[in-house]
Design an enzyme around this catalytic site. Structure first.
Site, PDB file in Angstrom:
ATOM      1  N   TRP A  37     -26.917 -10.809  40.316  1.00 21.55           N
ATOM      2  CA  TRP A  37     -28.244 -10.740  39.721  1.00 21.55           C
ATOM      3  C   TRP A  37     -28.772 -12.095  39.332  1.00 21.55           C
ATOM      4  O   TRP A  37     -29.966 -12.294  39.236  1.00 21.55           O
ATOM      5  CB  TRP A  37     -28.248  -9.765  38.551  1.00 21.55           C
ATOM      6  CG  TRP A  37     -28.146  -8.381  39.064  1.00 21.55           C
ATOM      7  CD1 TRP A  37     -27.070  -7.566  38.982  1.00 21.55           C
ATOM      8  CD2 TRP A  37     -29.138  -7.656  39.791  1.00 21.55           C
ATOM      9  NE1 TRP A  37     -27.334  -6.381  39.600  1.00 21.55           N
ATOM     10  CE2 TRP A  37     -28.591  -6.397  40.100  1.00 21.55           C
ATOM     11  CE3 TRP A  37     -30.431  -7.934  40.205  1.00 21.55           C
ATOM     12  CZ2 TRP A  37     -29.295  -5.428  40.808  1.00 21.55           C
ATOM     13  CZ3 TRP A  37     -31.135  -6.971  40.915  1.00 21.55           C
ATOM     14  CH2 TRP A  37     -30.564  -5.736  41.203  1.00 21.55           C
ATOM     15  N   HIS A  66     -33.349 -16.131  40.505  1.00 23.00           N
ATOM     16  CA  HIS A  66     -33.803 -17.307  41.264  1.00 23.00           C
ATOM     17  C   HIS A  66     -34.745 -16.916  42.397  1.00 23.00           C
ATOM     18  O   HIS A  66     -35.734 -17.600  42.651  1.00 23.00           O
ATOM     19  CB  HIS A  66     -32.600 -18.066  41.827  1.00 23.00           C
ATOM     20  CG  HIS A  66     -31.887 -18.865  40.790  1.00 23.00           C
ATOM     21  ND1 HIS A  66     -32.387 -20.040  40.299  1.00 23.00           N
ATOM     22  CD2 HIS A  66     -30.727 -18.652  40.125  1.00 23.00           C
ATOM     23  CE1 HIS A  66     -31.563 -20.523  39.385  1.00 23.00           C
ATOM     24  NE2 HIS A  66     -30.557 -19.698  39.254  1.00 23.00           N
ATOM     25  N   ASP A  68     -26.188 -22.757  43.792  1.00 21.10           N
ATOM     26  CA  ASP A  68     -25.101 -22.064  43.097  1.00 21.10           C
ATOM     27  C   ASP A  68     -23.876 -21.919  43.982  1.00 21.10           C
ATOM     28  O   ASP A  68     -22.750 -21.955  43.513  1.00 21.10           O
ATOM     29  CB  ASP A  68     -25.557 -20.668  42.637  1.00 21.10           C
ATOM     30  CG  ASP A  68     -25.949 -20.656  41.166  1.00 21.10           C
ATOM     31  OD1 ASP A  68     -25.619 -21.640  40.464  1.00 21.10           O
ATOM     32  OD2 ASP A  68     -26.578 -19.681  40.735  1.00 21.10           O
ATOM     33  N   ARG A  92     -22.067 -25.271  43.930  1.00 21.96           N
ATOM     34  CA  ARG A  92     -21.468 -25.844  42.720  1.00 21.96           C
ATOM     35  C   ARG A  92     -19.944 -25.693  42.706  1.00 21.96           C
ATOM     36  O   ARG A  92     -19.259 -26.438  42.024  1.00 21.96           O
ATOM     37  CB  ARG A  92     -22.095 -25.259  41.457  1.00 21.96           C
ATOM     38  CG  ARG A  92     -21.783 -23.812  41.209  1.00 21.96           C
ATOM     39  CD  ARG A  92     -22.698 -23.220  40.184  1.00 21.96           C
ATOM     40  NE  ARG A  92     -22.448 -23.730  38.848  1.00 21.96           N
ATOM     41  CZ  ARG A  92     -23.165 -23.373  37.778  1.00 21.96           C
ATOM     42  NH1 ARG A  92     -24.166 -22.540  37.908  1.00 21.96           N
ATOM     43  NH2 ARG A  92     -22.883 -23.836  36.589  1.00 21.96           N
ATOM     44  N   HIS A 113     -26.932 -27.966  36.331  1.00 21.29           N
ATOM     45  CA  HIS A 113     -27.584 -26.661  36.177  1.00 21.29           C
ATOM     46  C   HIS A 113     -27.997 -26.366  34.734  1.00 21.29           C
ATOM     47  O   HIS A 113     -28.605 -25.354  34.461  1.00 21.29           O
ATOM     48  CB  HIS A 113     -26.665 -25.543  36.673  1.00 21.29           C
ATOM     49  CG  HIS A 113     -26.405 -25.582  38.149  1.00 21.29           C
ATOM     50  ND1 HIS A 113     -26.919 -24.660  39.017  1.00 21.29           N
ATOM     51  CD2 HIS A 113     -25.706 -26.449  38.907  1.00 21.29           C
ATOM     52  CE1 HIS A 113     -26.528 -24.945  40.256  1.00 21.29           C
ATOM     53  NE2 HIS A 113     -25.799 -26.032  40.209  1.00 21.29           N
ATOM     54  N   HIS A 141     -33.919 -24.354  42.850  1.00 24.40           N
ATOM     55  CA  HIS A 141     -32.894 -23.744  42.007  1.00 24.40           C
ATOM     56  C   HIS A 141     -32.972 -24.235  40.555  1.00 24.40           C
ATOM     57  O   HIS A 141     -32.926 -23.446  39.611  1.00 24.40           O
ATOM     58  CB  HIS A 141     -31.512 -24.045  42.577  1.00 24.40           C
ATOM     59  CG  HIS A 141     -30.428 -23.292  41.883  1.00 24.40           C
ATOM     60  ND1 HIS A 141     -30.091 -22.004  42.223  1.00 24.40           N
ATOM     61  CD2 HIS A 141     -29.641 -23.612  40.829  1.00 24.40           C
ATOM     62  CE1 HIS A 141     -29.125 -21.584  41.416  1.00 24.40           C
ATOM     63  NE2 HIS A 141     -28.836 -22.537  40.560  1.00 24.40           N
ATOM     64  N   ASP A 201     -33.126 -22.491  36.783  1.00 23.88           N
ATOM     65  CA  ASP A 201     -32.184 -22.690  35.669  1.00 23.88           C
ATOM     66  C   ASP A 201     -32.905 -23.140  34.397  1.00 23.88           C
ATOM     67  O   ASP A 201     -32.564 -22.720  33.295  1.00 23.88           O
ATOM     68  CB  ASP A 201     -31.124 -23.734  36.054  1.00 23.88           C
ATOM     69  CG  ASP A 201     -30.092 -23.172  37.032  1.00 23.88           C
ATOM     70  OD1 ASP A 201     -29.952 -21.930  37.113  1.00 23.88           O
ATOM     71  OD2 ASP A 201     -29.419 -23.973  37.715  1.00 23.88           O
ATOM     72  N   HIS A 241     -29.300 -21.648  29.592  1.00 29.63           N
ATOM     73  CA  HIS A 241     -28.937 -22.874  30.317  1.00 29.63           C
ATOM     74  C   HIS A 241     -29.336 -24.119  29.524  1.00 29.63           C
ATOM     75  O   HIS A 241     -29.101 -25.239  29.954  1.00 29.63           O
ATOM     76  CB  HIS A 241     -29.605 -22.915  31.700  1.00 29.63           C
ATOM     77  CG  HIS A 241     -28.886 -22.091  32.729  1.00 29.63           C
ATOM     78  ND1 HIS A 241     -28.286 -22.631  33.848  1.00 29.63           N
ATOM     79  CD2 HIS A 241     -28.648 -20.770  32.798  1.00 29.63           C
ATOM     80  CE1 HIS A 241     -27.723 -21.664  34.562  1.00 29.63           C
ATOM     81  NE2 HIS A 241     -27.937 -20.521  33.950  1.00 29.63           N
ATOM     82  N   HIS A 260     -24.272 -14.774  28.331  1.00 31.79           N
ATOM     83  CA  HIS A 260     -24.872 -15.534  29.434  1.00 31.79           C
ATOM     84  C   HIS A 260     -25.152 -14.621  30.638  1.00 31.79           C
ATOM     85  O   HIS A 260     -26.247 -14.648  31.209  1.00 31.79           O
ATOM     86  CB  HIS A 260     -23.946 -16.684  29.847  1.00 31.79           C
ATOM     87  CG  HIS A 260     -24.582 -17.636  30.813  1.00 31.79           C
ATOM     88  ND1 HIS A 260     -25.188 -18.804  30.412  1.00 31.79           N
ATOM     89  CD2 HIS A 260     -24.724 -17.587  32.153  1.00 31.79           C
ATOM     90  CE1 HIS A 260     -25.679 -19.432  31.463  1.00 31.79           C
ATOM     91  NE2 HIS A 260     -25.409 -18.707  32.544  1.00 31.79           N
ATOM     92  N   ASP A 268     -28.528 -13.902  32.588  1.00 28.88           N
ATOM     93  CA  ASP A 268     -28.621 -14.326  33.987  1.00 28.88           C
ATOM     94  C   ASP A 268     -28.938 -13.149  34.893  1.00 28.88           C
ATOM     95  O   ASP A 268     -29.577 -13.308  35.921  1.00 28.88           O
ATOM     96  CB  ASP A 268     -27.280 -14.931  34.436  1.00 28.88           C
ATOM     97  CG  ASP A 268     -27.394 -16.422  34.672  1.00 28.88           C
ATOM     98  OD1 ASP A 268     -28.446 -16.992  34.351  1.00 28.88           O
ATOM     99  OD2 ASP A 268     -26.413 -17.000  35.159  1.00 28.88           O
TER     100      ASP A 268
END
Ligand SMILES: *[C@@H]1O[C@H](CO)[C@@H](O)[C@H](O)[C@H]1NC(C)=O
Ligand SMILES: *[C@@H]1O[C@H](CO)[C@@H](O)[C@H](O)[C@H]1NC(C)=O
Ligand SMILES: *[C@@H]1O[C@H](CO)[C@@H](O)[C@H](O)[C@H]1NC(C)=O
Length: 375
Positions: A22, A27, A73, A76, A86, A148, A152, A158, A181, A185
């Site tokens: 999700w 994004h 993502d 990373r 981020h 992206h 964030d 974030h 978080h 998110d």
């Protein structure tokens, strides 16, 4: 309804942990809203940049921002240096009691290694590209990062330095264990998508909106964000969203704060500084009210009060020699009228998604409109 590949991809990701799947939706929604606001004359430039690379990250719809919005993502984990880009956190920031942005001691992390500076950096690289001073491969990566990072920037957690942005705060959501978080998110967006009124499955009388939709499970949700939010509730605020203050605000952690910092330098850990906003690109100005949401609505006060916190419950797992381990503290349920209900009623998540999208489009139009006029 068009059944495009992104829809199929979303269904596949249902089997992997919700937070990751999700996070992608958030994004992609921001990127889709941005797509609606792109000036038509810059689309060929966007196409060019995104179609450059021949690798497997090649989007099948090269001119749409959504398919590339989660590339950073995936990266990373491969390129660890990019992970810090981020988010941002200031030292001593401690929602829900204290929201400091920045704190007196400045920002956590390393210089340049945060989402505010990363947005300025990749925008600068794209600007270099428009002047022929950066290569196509650089522009390709910079654009994927920018799409992206603007997402964030619009996720309040974030922006806080506490508890790795809420990742270490366990809570319940409809009886299932998650963390704060992940809730922001993904799970809040997931619920919003599930509960969109049925009337939004019909197209809106706005070709720009409909044209940007791709037949995904969140199309109806985006229609609702546009119809109830952008075109009604926030109609008068939208022009301000992508503007920066006329005069550049004082850069964070400067001036008198610097004096305080130099006095404190001997006393303890010091933070880094962040580069100043400009009058066309002001991630700090945009982020400040988003960060403040952590104290207003995001961070539940109960997490610092008994029985959920504040009573040393963090150490519940420690087995002090000879004593049996203490039972786990109860976890706070957040799918309640008091928490989720307020977030839904104020449409705060929807507003963040819309702001992220509209600001992203503003940056891209600014970057590429001249380029488009030249070619
Ligand atoms: C993208 O690349 C493919 C081949 O890799 C090409 O067929 C297509 O025309 C390109 N699209 C654009 C918009 O440049
Ligand atoms: C962006 O960051 C890279 C790596 O730190 C640096 O080499 C480059 O000069 C920066 N570019 C801009 C435009 O800020
Ligand atoms: C859909 O229904 C809601 C009420 O549930 C209403 O507020 C909204 O205006 C409707 N949207 C459209 C596009 O008709």
């Amino acid at each position: 309804m068009r059944l495009s590949r992104p829809l199929a991809a979303l269904f596949i990701t249902f089997s992997i942990p919700a937070a990751y799947a999700w996070g992608a939706a958030g994004h992609e929604i921001i990127a889709t809203i941005a797509q609606m606001y792109l000036h038509p004359s810059i689309l060929p430039t966007i196409c060019d940049i995104l179609n450059f690379s021949e690798d497997e990250t090649q989007p099948e719809q090269p001119c749409h921002l959504a398919p590339i919005s989660t590339w950073a993502d995936k990266l990373r984990f491969k390129m660890r240096w990019s992970a810090a880009l981020h988010y941002v956190g200031s030292l001593d920031d401690h929602p829900s009691q204290t929201c400091l942005f920045p704190g007196e001691r400045g920002w956590a992390g390393t210089r340049g290694g945060n989402v505010l500076d990363a947005i300025k950096n990749v925008t600068g690289l794209l600007e270099d590209w428009t002047r022929g001073e950066a290569g196509d491969a650089t522009a390709n990566e910079a654009l994927k990062f920018l799409v992206h990072f603007m997402g964030d920037l619009h996720m309040p957690l974030h922006l806080t330095g506490r508890d790795r942005g809420g990742n270490s705060d366990r809570v319940l959501w409809s009886g299932r264990q998650t963390n704060l978080h992940s809730l922001w998110d993904g799970l809040l967006i997931a619920k919003a998508i599930r509960t969109v009124p049925r009337n939004y499955s019909r197209p809106l009388p706005y070709p720009d909106v409909e044209h940007a939709l791709r037949g995904t499970i969140y199309d109806s949700y985006i229609r609702r964000i546009m119809w109830e939010g952008v075109f009604q509730k926030w109609k008068d605020d939208v022009p301000e969203w992508f503007s920066c203050p006329e005069t550049t605000p004082p850069p964070p952690a400067r001036g008198w704060q610097q004096v305080v910092m130099s006095l404190k330098r001997l006393a303890g850990k010091q933070g880094v500084e962040i580069g100043p906003d400009t009058d066309v690109l002001c991630p700090y100005h945009w982020a400040k009210p988003i960060h403040a949401l952590n104290c207003d609505i995001v961070w539940p006060k109960e997490l610092d009060e008994p029985p959920y916190g504040g009573g040393g419950s963090k150490f519940a797992d420690e087995d002090v020699a000879g004593r049996p381990p203490k039972p786990h503290p109860p976890l706070l349920e957040l799918d309640t009228p008091k928490y989720a209900g307020v977030i839904e009623d104020t449409m705060v998540v929807e507003k963040l998604l819309a702001q992220g999208g509209i600001r992203l489009a503003g940056i891209l139009n600014y970057l590429f409109l001249e380029e488009a006029a030249r070619s």
